[in-house]
Write a protein that holds these residues in place. Sequence first.
Motif, short mmCIF file in Angstrom:
data_model
loop_
_atom_site.label_atom_id
_atom_site.label_comp_id
_atom_site.label_asym_id
_atom_site.label_seq_id
_atom_site.Cartn_x
_atom_site.Cartn_y
_atom_site.Cartn_z
N PHE A 74 0.86 -1.15 -0.04
CA PHE A 74 0.04 0.12 -0.14
C PHE A 74 0.98 1.13 -0.04
O PHE A 74 1.58 1.43 1.01
CB PHE A 74 -0.81 0.14 1.10
N ILE A 136 -2.92 -2.23 -6.64
CA ILE A 136 -3.40 -2.94 -5.35
C ILE A 136 -3.96 -1.86 -4.68
O ILE A 136 -5.29 -1.86 -4.17
CB ILE A 136 -2.44 -3.71 -4.68
N TYR A 139 -7.11 -0.53 -6.25
CA TYR A 139 -8.26 -1.32 -6.16
C TYR A 139 -8.90 -1.40 -4.79
O TYR A 139 -10.17 -0.90 -4.73
CB TYR A 139 -7.71 -2.83 -6.20
N PHE A 140 -8.35 -1.08 -3.75
CA PHE A 140 -8.66 -0.86 -2.46
C PHE A 140 -9.52 0.20 -2.33
O PHE A 140 -10.83 0.46 -1.88
CB PHE A 140 -7.68 -0.61 -1.29
N PHE A 193 -10.06 -7.04 -10.03
CA PHE A 193 -9.25 -7.70 -9.19
C PHE A 193 -8.51 -9.08 -9.98
O PHE A 193 -7.39 -9.03 -9.71
CB PHE A 193 -10.05 -8.35 -7.99
N PRO B 394 -10.56 -6.48 1.08
CA PRO B 394 -8.90 -6.02 1.50
C PRO B 394 -8.80 -5.87 3.16
O PRO B 394 -9.54 -5.30 3.62
CB PRO B 394 -8.68 -4.80 0.62
N PHE B 399 -8.48 -11.80 1.98
CA PHE B 399 -7.92 -11.05 0.68
C PHE B 399 -6.56 -11.39 0.74
O PHE B 399 -6.28 -11.89 -0.55
CB PHE B 399 -7.95 -9.43 1.15
N TRP B 403 -5.19 -13.65 -2.64
CA TRP B 403 -4.02 -13.06 -3.38
C TRP B 403 -2.88 -14.02 -3.57
O TRP B 403 -2.57 -14.44 -4.75
CB TRP B 403 -3.67 -11.70 -2.63
N ILE B 426 -11.52 -16.70 -9.45
CA ILE B 426 -11.56 -15.72 -8.72
C ILE B 426 -13.08 -15.06 -8.89
O ILE B 426 -13.53 -14.47 -7.93
CB ILE B 426 -10.57 -14.66 -9.09
#
Lengths: 515, 497
Positions: A74, A136, A139-140, A193, B394, B399, B403, B426
């Motif tokens: 992140f 990523i 996406y969050f 995703f 997430p 999550f 992943w 998925i």
Amino acid sequence: MAVIESLSPLLAISCPFICVFLILLFRKRPNIRESCTMLASIMQFLIVFSMAPIIVAGNVIECPLFTIFTGLDFIFRVDAFGLIFAITSSFLWILVSSYSIGYMRSLHEHAQTRYYACFALAIFGAVGIALSKNLITMYFFYEALTISTYPLVAHNGLAEWGHKQEQSEQAEEARFAGRKYLAYLITSGWFFFVAIVLTFYLAGTTDFENGGILTVASASRMILMTLFALFMLGSMKAAWMPFHSWLPTAMAAPTPVSALLHAVAVVKAGVFVVVRIVCYIYGIELMGAIGLGVILVSIAAFTMIVASLMAIAQDNLKKRLAYSTISQLSYILFGVALLNTMGVQGAMLHIPFHGFMKITLFMCAGAIIVVTGKKNVSEMAGIGRTMPVTMTAFTVGALGMSGIPPVCGFISKWYLGLGTLEAHSLGLLAVLMISSLLDIVYFFPIIYTAFFGKPEGWTESGNKNENTKINEASIFMLVPLAMTAIFSIIFCLFPNTFYILDLVKLAVAGLGGGV
Amino acid sequence: MIPYLLLQTLAVPVIAALFILLTRRILGRKVRFVPCITLLYTTALLFIAGISVYQGTPIQEVYTWGPNVGFGLLADGLSLPVALIINIICTALSFYSLHYVEHRIEVIYGEEDEKTQLSYHTTYFWLYFLFPVSFLGICFATNLIMIYLFIELLVIPLYFIMSYFGYVERFRVAVMCFLWGIVGGTFVLFGSVLAYSEMGSFELSELHTLAGNPMTFWIILLILLGLFTKMAVFPLHVWMPSVHAEHPTCIAGLLAVYANIAAYVIVRALILPLYDDFKVFGTPIMIMALLTIIYGAILTLAQNDVKRLCACSTISQISYSLLGLGALTVWSIEGGIFYFLSHILGKAILFSTAGIVVYVTGIRDMNKLGGLIHKMPISAVLWITAAAILTGVPLTSGFTGKWILFTGVFAAYPTYVGMSIAILGILSTILTAIYTFGAAKRIFFGPLKPEFANDTKIRDPPLTMSVPLLILAVISFIIGLYPEPFMELIHSVIGLL
């Protein structure tokens, strides 16, 4: 190009996030609650804007948060392109907040606390998307944005906490809109995703890089095309046809929400993601090499024309604007898909410019609803006489949409046009021209009806009665819509306001490769 | 280091079970606290073992049991995290049981006299001990026969608890559970005996000598058949919906572990020693897993009964682990194990929350529920957290698991078949989102049913029921946000492939 580590992106994100809790805390005191929103929005804009000079000087700001696992980083990174979107959304948040106060109070809407909290959360998502360094993180925020807008879209159908649900037709419509919105966008998030996992497998990273992280050697052409299809399905937020129908349905929401959806957060996030993918994941060169540009440009051209045609048929003003948005968003996809400097520049400029113009139009539509309760174009005869400021602002926005100077839509369309020439495609130029012409076809009747149509009770003798008195919306609503209209003009005369043009040039220069 | 550490984790619960049996007349209802205390102790022991293993020294203890059959216990990077999480879930559910069992006995045996009720009470708690013992036994076992024994041992408490405390048609379902359990176990036994006949030993550490042996195919096939029965892989899932749903809810979370622990056994007994021979099974397993995922999810979508919903969801959730195992890459196997841990955490919370709803309202049909969040906010939070974990929102462990799992699955087959399996895999998690969050909407949101509005009994359950579940949720968030210690441990074993 220096990389500067700074906490500014985190601060910018935390403004709306903290604001959510403050709003919930002060739910009993509307005035304090609304000042929290205003304060947070102004602070956020200042923080975002303070980063602009650093970026324009050629630096990049990074702010690593934490790493969960290999690939799950992140991390924020502010680059020129992301900053354009961040500046647009944070600046427009200030205006929309003020407008919301006027709108929600005039109509005595229910559940205002939920409304403001979700609104702040949506901005949190949008700015987060703008400042993300990799897929990523994006996406969050992308999912956060989807979920936080649901209560806004279904606002009229969702009862206040602990109250009984309304059973009216309007409420049912809003609930349906909410369900449709979720069904489209959550599904889309899942495709996104899948695409991210596949990208990580192919490239070993999900960071946005100038020139892209995928190469011809990454995988076979078929797999790269499948991946692109997944990404496109993942960006249904961009409302490209045939996955656009959630957007007109979502017009059941209160007007400031539509403004947010269309101009600031949701759909812009969609096209932002597409631009990120085309320019920073695939890279212009790869897009051209495997023939994806042609596919994207066809989708965009199709959407531009068909959505404009559908807009002509709408009588409901907000629905007409919604179809206009679908068409205008595809200008951005179109510009990027041209895969050359001018095209991408036009696309990137169109993100903020379209935002300012479209928000003007929506705020005008909302002001008309608040003052007169009229939603359909056919009922608006003579409304320009009673609401001159609103309708003037509307005219400015409409002119801009059609690409007429001196409104900023002209500039972005100019670059898009140059882009088609650079791509040596007169056919695409023709598409652009036809679409602009159609914009005029569906916008000008509104302006004509508003200013030259005869309101009910109008007599030839010209004596003034109730229907012709000046009757504008409250100052909270009027100022924002006038401001955005003025800014739309300023952007045309001085495109470098808020460093927008510099940033775009910087972003385009950085793309490298075939550009 | 504590002496006989691993043996203690098995022996102490057994001794405590005997203690309950012997002192039940004296202690009366107080015996229900014995499992809580004992399991807290063993959890602490496992933590200490975990620190030691993390520092790089696996713990091995060897005891002789009989001729040719040793009794070894091994805590390495693979078995320890699994054992630790399972033991924590057992501990949490032992607290959860305190009130639930009382309520269940009151419902079923309310008319019996005090003494009979007391005897049921104690029965539950000493039988409860067999779960952690068997789970830890399976985790730490070093030979096939031990694994078989502990798998069979699990069926015993399941049968009795089902027939004493179960829900609708409990005797029939108990027999069903018993038969399917025994059949599955027997296949494992066949496979183990076949392996013994080929190599003259049951030890897992010598299993690798079978590599390349023509009989190995049949050994793997037999053991897999047995384990697939446990894992409720389509078409061997028939027992799962009823057995899982009709169990008293306090052990329903353990049933998810019961079914899913087979994934661990596959890794430990088949994939690690016999990797090359296992490759033949890779693609069929992935296809079966995908079928089960989709079938299970669709089955779940059709449920109106809140407990059956959770039960059917287990079918599809387990197959995610199986999909990872079938893909046979380091990441996918690690992801499979991680997803297994995440699933049992999430499922324990989800099922127990369903139990809370049933405990409080006495209604299982979701159509008759609604708006409970206004009365039971904590339960609603628990359900939503569990839904987030299972769906893989997430920042939860789900999550991270998803992943790791799917990056591994993509790497397995860079062909169209593999890629489509991964993509469909998925995408089908969206079904999980629909049924978990959809159920949340039906139970907790919407207008409150008028018959609940003035019922003072409808409120959040006692803290002993909600707090353990909240702790499980926190653990899931911790391993979701900071999976490195876990993944390092697991990688220390699986990375050797």
